[in-house]
Design a protein around this motif. Structure first.
Motif, PDB file in Angstrom:
ATOM      1  N   ASP A 194       0.826  -1.202   0.000  1.00  0.00           N
ATOM      2  CA  ASP A 194       0.000   0.000   0.000  1.00  0.00           C
ATOM      3  C   ASP A 194       0.862   1.254   0.000  1.00  0.00           C
ATOM      4  OD1 ASP A 194      -2.227  -1.680   0.232  1.00  0.00           O
ATOM      5  OD2 ASP A 194      -2.180  -1.597   2.422  1.00  0.00           O
ATOM      6  N   CYS A 195       0.228   2.385  -0.311  1.00  0.00           N
ATOM      7  CA  CYS A 195       0.934   3.668  -0.321  1.00  0.00           C
ATOM      8  C   CYS A 195       0.159   4.677   0.506  1.00  0.00           C
ATOM      9  CB  CYS A 195       1.102   4.182  -1.748  1.00  0.00           C
ATOM     10  SG  CYS A 195       2.151   5.664  -1.885  1.00  0.00           S
ATOM     11  N   LEU A 196       0.869   5.407   1.356  1.00  0.00           N
ATOM     12  CA  LEU A 196       0.285   6.454   2.189  1.00  0.00           C
ATOM     13  C   LEU A 196       0.677   7.814   1.627  1.00  0.00           C
ATOM     14  CD1 LEU A 196      -1.244   7.321   4.767  1.00  0.00           C
ATOM     15  CD2 LEU A 196       0.965   7.238   5.964  1.00  0.00           C
ATOM     16  N   TRP A 197      -0.320   8.617   1.308  1.00  0.00           N
ATOM     17  CA  TRP A 197      -0.128   9.962   0.789  1.00  0.00           C
ATOM     18  C   TRP A 197      -0.499  10.959   1.890  1.00  0.00           C
ATOM     19  CZ3 TRP A 197       0.446  10.739  -4.839  1.00  0.00           C
ATOM     20  CH2 TRP A 197       0.452   9.534  -5.553  1.00  0.00           C
ATOM     21  N   THR A 198       0.391  11.878   2.219  1.00  0.00           N
ATOM     22  CA  THR A 198       0.139  12.822   3.306  1.00  0.00           C
ATOM     23  C   THR A 198       0.099  14.243   2.760  1.00  0.00           C
ATOM     24  OG1 THR A 198       2.450  13.225   3.910  1.00  0.00           O
ATOM     25  CG2 THR A 198       1.416  11.275   4.831  1.00  0.00           C
ATOM     26  N   VAL A 199      -0.930  15.007   3.169  1.00  0.00           N
ATOM     27  CA  VAL A 199      -1.145  16.338   2.592  1.00  0.00           C
ATOM     28  C   VAL A 199      -0.311  17.437   3.240  1.00  0.00           C
ATOM     29  CG1 VAL A 199      -3.514  15.785   1.908  1.00  0.00           C
ATOM     30  CG2 VAL A 199      -3.094  16.931   4.095  1.00  0.00           C
ATOM     31  N   GLY A 200       0.642  17.072   4.073  1.00  0.00           N
ATOM     32  CA  GLY A 200       1.504  18.083   4.672  1.00  0.00           C
ATOM     33  C   GLY A 200       1.041  18.506   6.049  1.00  0.00           C
ATOM     34  N   ASP A 201       1.792  19.421   6.646  1.00  0.00           N
ATOM     35  CA  ASP A 201       1.660  19.738   8.063  1.00  0.00           C
ATOM     36  C   ASP A 201       1.790  18.452   8.872  1.00  0.00           C
ATOM     37  OD1 ASP A 201       1.538  22.418   7.659  1.00  0.00           O
ATOM     38  OD2 ASP A 201      -0.485  22.701   8.447  1.00  0.00           O
ATOM     39  N   LEU A 202       2.949  17.858   8.745  1.00  0.00           N
ATOM     40  CA  LEU A 202       3.251  16.623   9.456  1.00  0.00           C
ATOM     41  C   LEU A 202       3.487  16.891  10.928  1.00  0.00           C
ATOM     42  CD1 LEU A 202       5.876  15.276   6.881  1.00  0.00           C
ATOM     43  CD2 LEU A 202       3.397  14.965   6.842  1.00  0.00           C
TER      44      LEU A 202
ATOM     45  N   ALA B 113       5.502   5.969   1.055  1.00  0.00           N
ATOM     46  CA  ALA B 113       4.887   7.228   1.480  1.00  0.00           C
ATOM     47  C   ALA B 113       5.128   8.298   0.424  1.00  0.00           C
ATOM     48  CB  ALA B 113       5.442   7.688   2.819  1.00  0.00           C
ATOM     49  N   LYS B 114       4.087   9.038   0.108  1.00  0.00           N
ATOM     50  CA  LYS B 114       4.170  10.187  -0.787  1.00  0.00           C
ATOM     51  C   LYS B 114       3.789  11.416   0.032  1.00  0.00           C
ATOM     52  CE  LYS B 114       4.848   7.637  -4.519  1.00  0.00           C
ATOM     53  NZ  LYS B 114       6.122   7.649  -5.275  1.00  0.00           N
ATOM     54  N   ILE B 115       4.699  12.352   0.125  1.00  0.00           N
ATOM     55  CA  ILE B 115       4.563  13.462   1.069  1.00  0.00           C
ATOM     56  C   ILE B 115       4.631  14.789   0.335  1.00  0.00           C
ATOM     57  CG2 ILE B 115       5.765  14.631   2.987  1.00  0.00           C
ATOM     58  CD1 ILE B 115       6.717  11.667   3.696  1.00  0.00           C
ATOM     59  N   VAL B 116       3.845  15.751   0.792  1.00  0.00           N
ATOM     60  CA  VAL B 116       4.051  17.147   0.381  1.00  0.00           C
ATOM     61  C   VAL B 116       4.260  17.980   1.634  1.00  0.00           C
ATOM     62  CG1 VAL B 116       2.712  16.951  -1.745  1.00  0.00           C
ATOM     63  CG2 VAL B 116       1.569  17.706   0.357  1.00  0.00           C
ATOM     64  N   LEU B 117       4.944  19.082   1.465  1.00  0.00           N
ATOM     65  CA  LEU B 117       5.225  19.977   2.582  1.00  0.00           C
ATOM     66  C   LEU B 117       4.074  20.944   2.805  1.00  0.00           C
ATOM     67  CD1 LEU B 117       8.948  20.874   1.818  1.00  0.00           C
ATOM     68  CD2 LEU B 117       8.087  19.176   3.450  1.00  0.00           C
ATOM     69  N   GLY B 118       3.790  21.195   4.084  1.00  0.00           N
ATOM     70  CA  GLY B 118       2.827  22.209   4.455  1.00  0.00           C
ATOM     71  C   GLY B 118       3.508  23.396   5.101  1.00  0.00           C
ATOM     72  N   ASN B 119       2.735  24.403   5.453  1.00  0.00           N
ATOM     73  CA  ASN B 119       3.312  25.609   6.041  1.00  0.00           C
ATOM     74  C   ASN B 119       4.000  25.315   7.374  1.00  0.00           C
ATOM     75  OD1 ASN B 119       0.329  25.293   6.478  1.00  0.00           O
ATOM     76  ND2 ASN B 119       0.699  26.832   8.057  1.00  0.00           N
ATOM     77  N   HIS B 120       3.465  24.395   8.177  1.00  0.00           N
ATOM     78  CA  HIS B 120       4.118  24.061   9.439  1.00  0.00           C
ATOM     79  C   HIS B 120       5.448  23.343   9.215  1.00  0.00           C
ATOM     80  CE1 HIS B 120       1.369  25.305  12.638  1.00  0.00           C
ATOM     81  NE2 HIS B 120       0.372  24.999  11.816  1.00  0.00           N
ATOM     82  N   ASP B 121       5.526  22.552   8.171  1.00  0.00           N
ATOM     83  CA  ASP B 121       6.777  21.856   7.870  1.00  0.00           C
ATOM     84  C   ASP B 121       7.848  22.837   7.421  1.00  0.00           C
ATOM     85  OD1 ASP B 121       5.328  19.413   8.285  1.00  0.00           O
ATOM     86  OD2 ASP B 121       4.530  19.641   6.252  1.00  0.00           O
ATOM     87  N   LEU B 122       7.468  23.797   6.595  1.00  0.00           N
ATOM     88  CA  LEU B 122       8.419  24.825   6.183  1.00  0.00           C
ATOM     89  C   LEU B 122       8.838  25.692   7.367  1.00  0.00           C
ATOM     90  CD1 LEU B 122       6.772  25.875   2.795  1.00  0.00           C
ATOM     91  CD2 LEU B 122       8.914  24.609   3.089  1.00  0.00           C
ATOM     92  N   HIS B 123       7.886  25.949   8.261  1.00  0.00           N
ATOM     93  CA  HIS B 123       8.227  26.737   9.453  1.00  0.00           C
ATOM     94  C   HIS B 123       9.210  25.985  10.342  1.00  0.00           C
ATOM     95  CE1 HIS B 123       7.796  29.849  12.441  1.00  0.00           C
ATOM     96  NE2 HIS B 123       7.434  28.965  13.360  1.00  0.00           N
TER      97      HIS B 123
ATOM     98  N   LEU C 282      13.867  17.291   1.143  1.00  0.00           N
ATOM     99  CA  LEU C 282      13.750  16.552  -0.112  1.00  0.00           C
ATOM    100  C   LEU C 282      12.304  16.360  -0.551  1.00  0.00           C
ATOM    101  CD1 LEU C 282      16.397  13.728   0.478  1.00  0.00           C
ATOM    102  CD2 LEU C 282      16.663  15.786  -0.930  1.00  0.00           C
ATOM    103  N   GLN C 283      11.361  16.664   0.332  1.00  0.00           N
ATOM    104  CA  GLN C 283       9.958  16.426   0.013  1.00  0.00           C
ATOM    105  C   GLN C 283       9.406  17.563  -0.848  1.00  0.00           C
ATOM    106  OE1 GLN C 283       9.248  13.345   0.846  1.00  0.00           O
ATOM    107  NE2 GLN C 283      11.258  13.410   1.866  1.00  0.00           N
ATOM    108  N   PRO C 284       8.534  17.248  -1.791  1.00  0.00           N
ATOM    109  CA  PRO C 284       8.034  18.258  -2.739  1.00  0.00           C
ATOM    110  C   PRO C 284       6.835  19.031  -2.209  1.00  0.00           C
ATOM    111  CG  PRO C 284       7.168  16.102  -3.311  1.00  0.00           C
ATOM    112  CD  PRO C 284       8.087  15.889  -2.126  1.00  0.00           C
ATOM    113  N   LEU C 285       6.363  19.964  -3.014  1.00  0.00           N
ATOM    114  CA  LEU C 285       5.150  20.715  -2.711  1.00  0.00           C
ATOM    115  C   LEU C 285       3.929  20.128  -3.404  1.00  0.00           C
ATOM    116  CD1 LEU C 285       6.253  24.477  -2.800  1.00  0.00           C
ATOM    117  CD2 LEU C 285       6.026  22.965  -0.831  1.00  0.00           C
TER     118      LEU C 285
END
Length: 274
Positions: free
Chosen positions: A30-38, A59-69, A104-107
């Protein structure tokens, strides 16, 4: 193989594991996709990053504003908000490795077979797929440079870049991309971003504002757009081509998992902390 998309985790690691147990998530198939703000708000930010990093290609991840912070806080550009409960993560022996992994994670992420696009906050209505990929990739490239803190992170904290224009400078294009893909909720009729209103749609009394997804978009109906970031709307959107997955787990509500193949949602209530 199943594809599961999960809303903003924000350090709610125990709830993440429980909702994955409900679907017998198996990272070997299976694959887990996360919308960011981890990270942030919940007490399990360290465990969340450790777990997702260990999933590797599952896992497929994108960065959220909290991750960038978090990048800014780790880089000593900003102070951590005590409410974000980041002390354990920031003082971990693994913090350097985890920060390098996060960079390394994308937007954006794309599921090409099912025509699904995932970002943290959404996609500007006037962007086509080429523009999304091109601009998001420019940000990702900048995050992977050694000077990412001084040349990008330190400069991203501005509300002045609120409208897309091909004539923007390269830096301003990156800032707009971060603002749009990680912070967007309401926009004006001319598609300028609003950074102030976070209310549920029915409570917004500014007639000049409407949700970004209420505007005619170049990426719909060809693609399903998956996003988080906007807990106040609690997943309530008007189109099957939209999946809003932030349902406020860190605020005492629940974590939402969307199974793409069956179009079913599975939830896990926030656990009461002793």
């Amino acid at each position: 193989m199943a594809n599961y998309f999960v809303g903003d985790i924000q350090g709610c690691f125990d709830e993440l594991k429980l909702v994955l147990d409900k679907v017998a998530f198996n990272p070997s198939i299976d694959c887990l996709w996360t919308v960011g703000d981890l990270v942030a708000r919940g007490s399990g930010s360290l465990q969340t990053l450790q777990y997702l990093k260990a999933l590797s290609g599952s896992a497929k991840i994108v960065l959220g504003n909290h991750d960038l912070h978090l990048l800014a806080v780790h880089g000593k550009l900003k102070r951590a908000n005590p409410k974000d409960q980041l002390d354990e993560l920031l003082h971990s022996e693994e913090i350097g490795t985890l920060i390098d992994w996060l960079r390394l994670q994308p937007l954006y992420q794309e599921h090409t077979e099912q025509n699904i696009i995932m970002t943290h906050a959404g996609v500007p209505p006037n962007w086509d797929l080429h523009t999304l990929k091109e601009q998001a990739n420019h940000v990702s490239d900048a995050l992977q440079h050694d000077d990412y803190l001084t040349n990008l992170i330190a400069k991203m904290y501005t509300n002045s870049i609120d409208c897309w224009n091909d004539k923007l400078s390269d830096l301003d294009k990156k800032i707009y991309t971060i603002n749009a893909l990680t912070r967007m909720r309401y926009i004006y009729a001319d598609e300028r971003l609003d950074f102030d209103c976070k209310l549920p749609i029915e409570q917004c009394n500014n007639p000049q504002l409407s949700p970004w997804f209420a505007h005619k978009a170049k990426l719909r109906p060809s693609h399903t757009l998956v996003f988080g970031h906007w807990a106040a709307i609690m997943g309530q959107v008007s189109s099957p081509k939209l999946q809003a997955l932030d349902t406020g787990c860190c605020w005492g509500e629940h974590l939402t998992l969307w199974h793409a193949e069956s179009d079913q949602k599975i939830t896990q209530n926030r656990l009461k902390k002793s």
